[in-house]
Design a protein around this motif. Structure first.
Motif, PDB file in Angstrom:
ATOM      1  N   UNK A 213       0.659  -1.245   0.131  1.00  0.00           N
ATOM      2  CA  UNK A 213       0.018   0.258  -0.042  1.00  0.00           C
ATOM      3  C   UNK A 213       0.516   1.296   0.379  1.00  0.00           C
ATOM      4  N   UNK A 214       1.670   1.046   1.306  1.00  0.00           N
ATOM      5  CA  UNK A 214       2.818   2.026   0.998  1.00  0.00           C
ATOM      6  C   UNK A 214       3.786   2.499  -0.935  1.00  0.00           C
ATOM      7  N   UNK A 215       3.970   1.640  -1.122  1.00  0.00           N
ATOM      8  CA  UNK A 215       4.602   1.423  -2.302  1.00  0.00           C
ATOM      9  C   UNK A 215       3.728   2.488  -3.533  1.00  0.00           C
ATOM     10  N   UNK A 216       2.275   1.509  -3.350  1.00  0.00           N
ATOM     11  CA  UNK A 216       1.777   2.446  -4.230  1.00  0.00           C
ATOM     12  C   UNK A 216       0.978   3.347  -4.395  1.00  0.00           C
ATOM     13  N   UNK A 217       0.796   4.189  -3.018  1.00  0.00           N
ATOM     14  CA  UNK A 217       0.472   5.685  -2.702  1.00  0.00           C
ATOM     15  C   UNK A 217       1.805   6.704  -3.119  1.00  0.00           C
TER      16      UNK A 217
ATOM     17  N   UNK B 121       5.313  12.442   1.086  1.00  0.00           N
ATOM     18  CA  UNK B 121       4.606  13.077   2.388  1.00  0.00           C
ATOM     19  C   UNK B 121       3.002  12.430   2.009  1.00  0.00           C
ATOM     20  N   UNK B 122       3.064  12.828   0.321  1.00  0.00           N
ATOM     21  CA  UNK B 122       1.577  12.627  -0.181  1.00  0.00           C
ATOM     22  C   UNK B 122       0.697  11.305   0.092  1.00  0.00           C
ATOM     23  N   UNK B 123       1.486  10.529   0.200  1.00  0.00           N
ATOM     24  CA  UNK B 123       1.425   8.624   0.463  1.00  0.00           C
ATOM     25  C   UNK B 123       1.267   8.828   2.047  1.00  0.00           C
TER      26      UNK B 123
ATOM     27  N   UNK C 251      -2.641   7.776   3.411  1.00  0.00           N
ATOM     28  CA  UNK C 251      -2.711   6.476   4.488  1.00  0.00           C
ATOM     29  C   UNK C 251      -2.840   6.501   6.009  1.00  0.00           C
ATOM     30  N   UNK C 252      -2.600   8.432   6.047  1.00  0.00           N
ATOM     31  CA  UNK C 252      -2.896   8.318   7.637  1.00  0.00           C
ATOM     32  C   UNK C 252      -2.413   8.056   8.643  1.00  0.00           C
ATOM     33  N   UNK C 253      -0.574   8.101   8.048  1.00  0.00           N
ATOM     34  CA  UNK C 253       0.661   7.440   9.074  1.00  0.00           C
ATOM     35  C   UNK C 253       1.899   8.646   8.189  1.00  0.00           C
TER      36      UNK C 253
ATOM     37  N   UNK D 257       5.808   5.858   6.411  1.00  0.00           N
ATOM     38  CA  UNK D 257       6.179   5.248   4.815  1.00  0.00           C
ATOM     39  C   UNK D 257       7.420   5.253   4.311  1.00  0.00           C
ATOM     40  N   UNK D 258       8.751   5.642   5.138  1.00  0.00           N
ATOM     41  CA  UNK D 258       9.993   5.536   4.217  1.00  0.00           C
ATOM     42  C   UNK D 258      10.484   4.219   4.975  1.00  0.00           C
ATOM     43  N   UNK D 259       9.958   3.341   5.870  1.00  0.00           N
ATOM     44  CA  UNK D 259      10.371   2.030   6.678  1.00  0.00           C
ATOM     45  C   UNK D 259       9.494   1.460   5.658  1.00  0.00           C
ATOM     46  N   UNK D 260       8.701   1.564   5.727  1.00  0.00           N
ATOM     47  CA  UNK D 260       7.943   0.191   4.849  1.00  0.00           C
ATOM     48  C   UNK D 260       8.145   0.107   3.529  1.00  0.00           C
ATOM     49  N   UNK D 261       8.558   1.246   2.856  1.00  0.00           N
ATOM     50  CA  UNK D 261       8.615   0.662   1.300  1.00  0.00           C
ATOM     51  C   UNK D 261      11.221   0.203   1.213  1.00  0.00           C
ATOM     52  N   UNK D 262      11.818   0.598   2.515  1.00  0.00           N
ATOM     53  CA  UNK D 262      12.651   0.064   2.534  1.00  0.00           C
ATOM     54  C   UNK D 262      12.886  -1.022   2.920  1.00  0.00           C
ATOM     55  N   UNK D 263      11.856  -1.043   3.793  1.00  0.00           N
ATOM     56  CA  UNK D 263      11.462  -3.048   4.035  1.00  0.00           C
ATOM     57  C   UNK D 263      11.174  -4.180   3.314  1.00  0.00           C
ATOM     58  N   UNK D 264      10.429  -3.046   1.927  1.00  0.00           N
ATOM     59  CA  UNK D 264      10.011  -4.311   0.778  1.00  0.00           C
ATOM     60  C   UNK D 264      11.072  -3.878  -0.238  1.00  0.00           C
ATOM     61  N   UNK D 265      11.369  -2.819   0.034  1.00  0.00           N
ATOM     62  CA  UNK D 265      13.186  -3.475  -1.090  1.00  0.00           C
ATOM     63  C   UNK D 265      13.590  -4.117  -0.537  1.00  0.00           C
TER      64      UNK D 265
END
Length: 69
Positions: free
Chosen positions: A9-13, A21-23, A27-29, A34-42
């Motif tokens: 969801x973070x990636x998509x946003x 920031x917009x993501x 997502x109300x976080x 958001x940065x942590x979620x994308x880093x973990x996914x990467x």
């Protein structure tokens, strides 16, 4: 190991809205979340998924994964 839906969801946003920031707002976080979620996914997939620029854009794999969110 399955991919975390919150990370997708973070990636998509990020890809859809063009910024971390917009993501975060959509997502109300927080932006760091958001940065942590994308880093973990990467780290999970072993490659960069987003070109960090203004606006942020997806790599080819990032675009494919974002569609699954």
């Amino acid at each position: 190991m399955p991919i975390d839906p919150a990370q997708l969801a973070a990636l998509n946003a990020i890809v859809r809205l063009g910024s971390f920031d917009a993501a975060a707002s959509a997502l109300n976080v927080s932006q760091p979340a958001i940065s942590q979620r994308l880093k973990a996914l990467e780290e999970h997939v072993g490659t960069t998924l987003v070109h960090r620029a203004q606006p942020c854009t997806a790599t080819p794999l990032g675009a494919r994964l974002a569609k699954h969110a």
